[in-house]
Enzyme design. Structure first.
Site, PDB file in Angstrom:
ATOM      1  N   CYS A  85      18.179  54.961   7.302  1.00 55.07           N
ATOM      2  CA  CYS A  85      18.920  54.355   8.408  1.00 55.07           C
ATOM      3  C   CYS A  85      19.055  55.363   9.548  1.00 55.07           C
ATOM      4  O   CYS A  85      19.473  56.500   9.329  1.00 55.07           O
ATOM      5  CB  CYS A  85      20.295  53.910   7.923  1.00 55.07           C
ATOM      6  SG  CYS A  85      21.369  53.278   9.241  1.00 55.07           S
ATOM      7  N   GLU A  86      18.710  54.946  10.746  1.00 58.51           N
ATOM      8  CA  GLU A  86      18.738  55.871  11.869  1.00 58.51           C
ATOM      9  C   GLU A  86      20.152  56.194  12.345  1.00 58.51           C
ATOM     10  O   GLU A  86      20.348  57.134  13.123  1.00 58.51           O
ATOM     11  CB  GLU A  86      17.931  55.312  13.039  1.00 58.51           C
ATOM     12  CG  GLU A  86      18.489  54.050  13.654  1.00 58.51           C
ATOM     13  CD  GLU A  86      17.596  53.506  14.753  1.00 58.51           C
ATOM     14  OE1 GLU A  86      18.136  52.901  15.695  1.00 58.51           O
ATOM     15  OE2 GLU A  86      16.353  53.686  14.681  1.00 58.51           O
ATOM     16  N   HIS A  87      21.149  55.449  11.885  1.00 58.58           N
ATOM     17  CA  HIS A  87      22.520  55.688  12.339  1.00 58.58           C
ATOM     18  C   HIS A  87      23.164  56.885  11.647  1.00 58.58           C
ATOM     19  O   HIS A  87      23.861  57.669  12.287  1.00 58.58           O
ATOM     20  CB  HIS A  87      23.368  54.438  12.111  1.00 58.58           C
ATOM     21  CG  HIS A  87      22.911  53.267  12.899  1.00 58.58           C
ATOM     22  ND1 HIS A  87      23.110  51.957  12.495  1.00 58.58           N
ATOM     23  CD2 HIS A  87      22.222  53.189  14.072  1.00 58.58           C
ATOM     24  CE1 HIS A  87      22.593  51.142  13.381  1.00 58.58           C
ATOM     25  NE2 HIS A  87      22.042  51.855  14.340  1.00 58.58           N
ATOM     26  N   HIS A  88      22.949  57.016  10.327  1.00 55.99           N
ATOM     27  CA  HIS A  88      23.570  58.104   9.575  1.00 55.99           C
ATOM     28  C   HIS A  88      22.553  58.936   8.797  1.00 55.99           C
ATOM     29  O   HIS A  88      22.944  59.853   8.073  1.00 55.99           O
ATOM     30  CB  HIS A  88      24.606  57.541   8.590  1.00 55.99           C
ATOM     31  CG  HIS A  88      25.724  56.810   9.243  1.00 55.99           C
ATOM     32  ND1 HIS A  88      25.733  55.437   9.401  1.00 55.99           N
ATOM     33  CD2 HIS A  88      26.885  57.255   9.799  1.00 55.99           C
ATOM     34  CE1 HIS A  88      26.838  55.059  10.012  1.00 55.99           C
ATOM     35  NE2 HIS A  88      27.554  56.148  10.265  1.00 55.99           N
ATOM     36  N   GLN A 126      17.272  47.842   9.317  1.00 58.23           N
ATOM     37  CA  GLN A 126      16.577  46.830   8.531  1.00 58.23           C
ATOM     38  C   GLN A 126      16.108  45.667   9.394  1.00 58.23           C
ATOM     39  O   GLN A 126      15.005  45.138   9.190  1.00 58.23           O
ATOM     40  CB  GLN A 126      17.486  46.312   7.415  1.00 58.23           C
ATOM     41  CG  GLN A 126      16.813  45.282   6.508  1.00 58.23           C
ATOM     42  CD  GLN A 126      17.673  44.908   5.326  1.00 58.23           C
ATOM     43  OE1 GLN A 126      18.462  45.726   4.836  1.00 58.23           O
ATOM     44  NE2 GLN A 126      17.558  43.693   4.854  1.00 58.23           N
ATOM     45  N   HIS A 154      22.220  49.600   1.307  1.00 58.25           N
ATOM     46  CA  HIS A 154      22.297  50.672   2.294  1.00 58.25           C
ATOM     47  C   HIS A 154      23.302  51.734   1.881  1.00 58.25           C
ATOM     48  O   HIS A 154      24.457  51.428   1.565  1.00 58.25           O
ATOM     49  CB  HIS A 154      22.708  50.097   3.658  1.00 58.25           C
ATOM     50  CG  HIS A 154      21.650  49.260   4.285  1.00 58.25           C
ATOM     51  ND1 HIS A 154      20.979  49.648   5.440  1.00 58.25           N
ATOM     52  CD2 HIS A 154      21.125  48.063   3.933  1.00 58.25           C
ATOM     53  CE1 HIS A 154      20.100  48.709   5.765  1.00 58.25           C
ATOM     54  NE2 HIS A 154      20.169  47.739   4.863  1.00 58.25           N
ATOM     55  N   CYS A 156      24.778  53.780   3.784  1.00 56.56           N
ATOM     56  CA  CYS A 156      25.896  53.866   4.712  1.00 56.56           C
ATOM     57  C   CYS A 156      26.975  52.824   4.399  1.00 56.56           C
ATOM     58  O   CYS A 156      28.109  52.942   4.878  1.00 56.56           O
ATOM     59  CB  CYS A 156      25.421  53.713   6.152  1.00 56.56           C
ATOM     60  SG  CYS A 156      24.507  52.201   6.491  1.00 56.56           S
TER      61      CYS A 156
END
Length: 209
Positions: A85-88, A126, A154, A156
């Site tokens: 995941c590119e956020h975390h 996703q 996920h 996260c």
């Protein structure tokens, strides 16, 4: 461009120091090198073109019944995938289910797996991953419709925040004839994705022809 392993090692050392750790203590001395190898594997798809895997197609009009074309979809279920995941920068993993309505050309099933793996080996979300898989197949194969369903858990969500360990995410991307809910209903039933308990978070994204 490939992953810059020496730089990843240096940044990992800095990260360990930033959280108050000593990168030279026995348990951590090999961690920077391990992280560099890990990132080289997880992000190998950043510099790859997923369409290359679909370059070799097979004509279905050559054979014992040359006037016969596929009357139904080609469906490949339960492709295991993992991404980050590119956020975390935490992993998410699950299964991809792919279907397409072929014209006169089909592709080896392994090529579809490679498309998923290449696009997943990038910082992702996703929803976008499903869209990119659908676009790659629709744009590079002789097809009348494409359906991509991703079902993933996920990190996260399961390991931080509310820590919903049982939650998973289901996304749908459709192209061509499969933008019609009725047309894709049989395939969704065959896939069985709607019955896997993935009810926590569902998003649907479609692009008409």
């Amino acid at each position: 461009m490939t992953v810059d392993r020496p730089r990843v090692e240096q940044l990992t050392r800095e990260l360990l120091e930033a959280i108050g750790e000593d990168p030279e203590r026995p348990g951590l001395t090999q961690t920077p090198a391990r992280m560099a190898a890990l990132y080289a594997e997880f992000f190998a798809g950043v510099s790859e073109d997923p369409a290359e895997h679909l370059a070799r197609t097979i004509s279905v009009s050559r054979g014992p019944a040359p006037d016969t074309l596929p009357s139904g979809a080609v469906l490949l279920r339960d492709i295991r995938f993992r991404s980050v995941c590119e956020h975390h920068l935490l992993p998410f993993a699950g299964h991809a289910h792919l279907a397409y309505l072929p014209g006169e050309q089909v592709v080896g099933l392994g090529a579809l797996v490679k498309v998923v793996e290449t696009l997943a080996a990038r910082p992702q979300v996703q929803e976008r991953l499903g869209e990119q898989i659908a676009d790659t197949i629709a744009d590079n194969l002789d097809t009348r419709g494409v359906l991509v369903i991703l079902d993933a858990s996920h990190g996260c969500v399961t390991m931080r925040g509310e820590r919903q360990s049982a939650a998973s995410t289901l996304t749908i991307a459709a192209r061509g004839e499969f933008t019609d809910p009725t047309a894709r209903g049989e395939l969704i039933t065959l896939i069985g994705a709607a019955g896997t308990g993935s009810t926590a978070h569902t998003r649907t994204a479609e692009t008409p022809e």
